[in-house]
Motif scaffolding. Sequence first.
Motif, PDB file in Angstrom:
ATOM      1  N   LEU A  88     -17.170  -3.302 -11.934  1.00  0.00           N
ATOM      2  CA  LEU A  88     -15.807  -3.184 -11.412  1.00  0.00           C
ATOM      3  C   LEU A  88     -15.804  -2.028 -10.417  1.00  0.00           C
ATOM      4  CD1 LEU A  88     -12.876  -4.286 -11.941  1.00  0.00           C
ATOM      5  CD2 LEU A  88     -12.636  -2.376 -13.532  1.00  0.00           C
ATOM      6  N   HIS A  89     -15.288  -2.268  -9.224  1.00  0.00           N
ATOM      7  CA  HIS A  89     -15.298  -1.250  -8.182  1.00  0.00           C
ATOM      8  C   HIS A  89     -13.872  -0.913  -7.764  1.00  0.00           C
ATOM      9  CE1 HIS A  89     -17.334   0.668  -4.614  1.00  0.00           C
ATOM     10  NE2 HIS A  89     -16.071   0.635  -4.213  1.00  0.00           N
ATOM     11  N   MET A  90     -13.557   0.369  -7.736  1.00  0.00           N
ATOM     12  CA  MET A  90     -12.224   0.795  -7.296  1.00  0.00           C
ATOM     13  C   MET A  90     -12.369   1.743  -6.112  1.00  0.00           C
ATOM     14  SD  MET A  90      -9.108   2.433  -9.503  1.00  0.00           S
ATOM     15  CE  MET A  90      -9.919   3.885 -10.109  1.00  0.00           C
ATOM     16  N   HIS A  91     -11.665   1.460  -5.002  1.00  0.00           N
ATOM     17  CA  HIS A  91     -11.649   2.356  -3.850  1.00  0.00           C
ATOM     18  C   HIS A  91     -10.560   3.390  -4.093  1.00  0.00           C
ATOM     19  CE1 HIS A  91     -13.996  -0.863  -2.188  1.00  0.00           C
ATOM     20  NE2 HIS A  91     -12.965  -1.686  -2.186  1.00  0.00           N
ATOM     21  N   LEU A  92     -10.968   4.627  -4.385  1.00  0.00           N
ATOM     22  CA  LEU A  92      -9.989   5.652  -4.757  1.00  0.00           C
ATOM     23  C   LEU A  92      -9.207   6.154  -3.551  1.00  0.00           C
ATOM     24  CD1 LEU A  92     -11.681   8.045  -7.315  1.00  0.00           C
ATOM     25  CD2 LEU A  92      -9.796   6.462  -7.704  1.00  0.00           C
ATOM     26  N   MET A  96     -13.909   8.042  -1.564  1.00  0.00           N
ATOM     27  CA  MET A  96     -14.450   7.995  -2.923  1.00  0.00           C
ATOM     28  C   MET A  96     -14.242   6.648  -3.618  1.00  0.00           C
ATOM     29  SD  MET A  96     -15.736  10.927  -2.919  1.00  0.00           S
ATOM     30  CE  MET A  96     -16.406  10.845  -4.579  1.00  0.00           C
ATOM     31  N   CYS A  97     -15.264   6.281  -4.381  1.00  0.00           N
ATOM     32  CA  CYS A  97     -15.223   5.049  -5.160  1.00  0.00           C
ATOM     33  C   CYS A  97     -15.496   5.386  -6.625  1.00  0.00           C
ATOM     34  CB  CYS A  97     -16.317   4.081  -4.711  1.00  0.00           C
ATOM     35  SG  CYS A  97     -16.287   3.712  -2.958  1.00  0.00           S
ATOM     36  N   VAL A  98     -14.920   4.582  -7.508  1.00  0.00           N
ATOM     37  CA  VAL A  98     -15.273   4.637  -8.924  1.00  0.00           C
ATOM     38  C   VAL A  98     -15.810   3.269  -9.312  1.00  0.00           C
ATOM     39  CG1 VAL A  98     -14.336   4.666 -11.269  1.00  0.00           C
ATOM     40  CG2 VAL A  98     -13.733   6.483  -9.686  1.00  0.00           C
TER      41      VAL A  98
END
Length: 155
Positions: A88-92, A96-98
């Motif tokens: 699962l990829h989140m563009h913060l 930055m990515c989580v």
Amino acid sequence: MSERFTVSVEPSLAQDFDDFIKRKGYSNRSEAVRDLIRGALAKERLSPEQDAPCVGVLSYMYDHHERELSKRLTQTHHAHYNLTVTTLHMHLDHDMCVESVLLKGNASDVQAFAESVMARPGIRHGQLHRIPLDHLADPGDMSTHRHSHGHGHGA
Ligand code: NI
């Protein structure tokens, strides 16, 4: 069905335990004791000696502008496709990515993969959570992980 048993502890330990229960928000001693037992058994099952099959949740933060890092992360995931179930990829924000990676495999393989990712320069706040699968009806169903453990990681 539950099995009842009685545990004797000295008063100061009982008091410390009741304070712990209150801080953690458990509704009663039994629920707290069950969690502590599960935790101790899981820790042993995940040890290198027992190396139980497990699921792992690995999460970390990184800057996607570090091009080599993004590229190498993708390569690492592909090299271990037998361990990584999904990401699962989140563009913060702009930089930055989580990512949160679900892993399935033997405890030592999951640990080694996670450590190789977390130790990488640019990876921040890396953390791995492992849950042993041996309480499942069919713990041997490692559909994403057919090979035996103890090998190198050159898949
Ligand atoms: Ni991103």
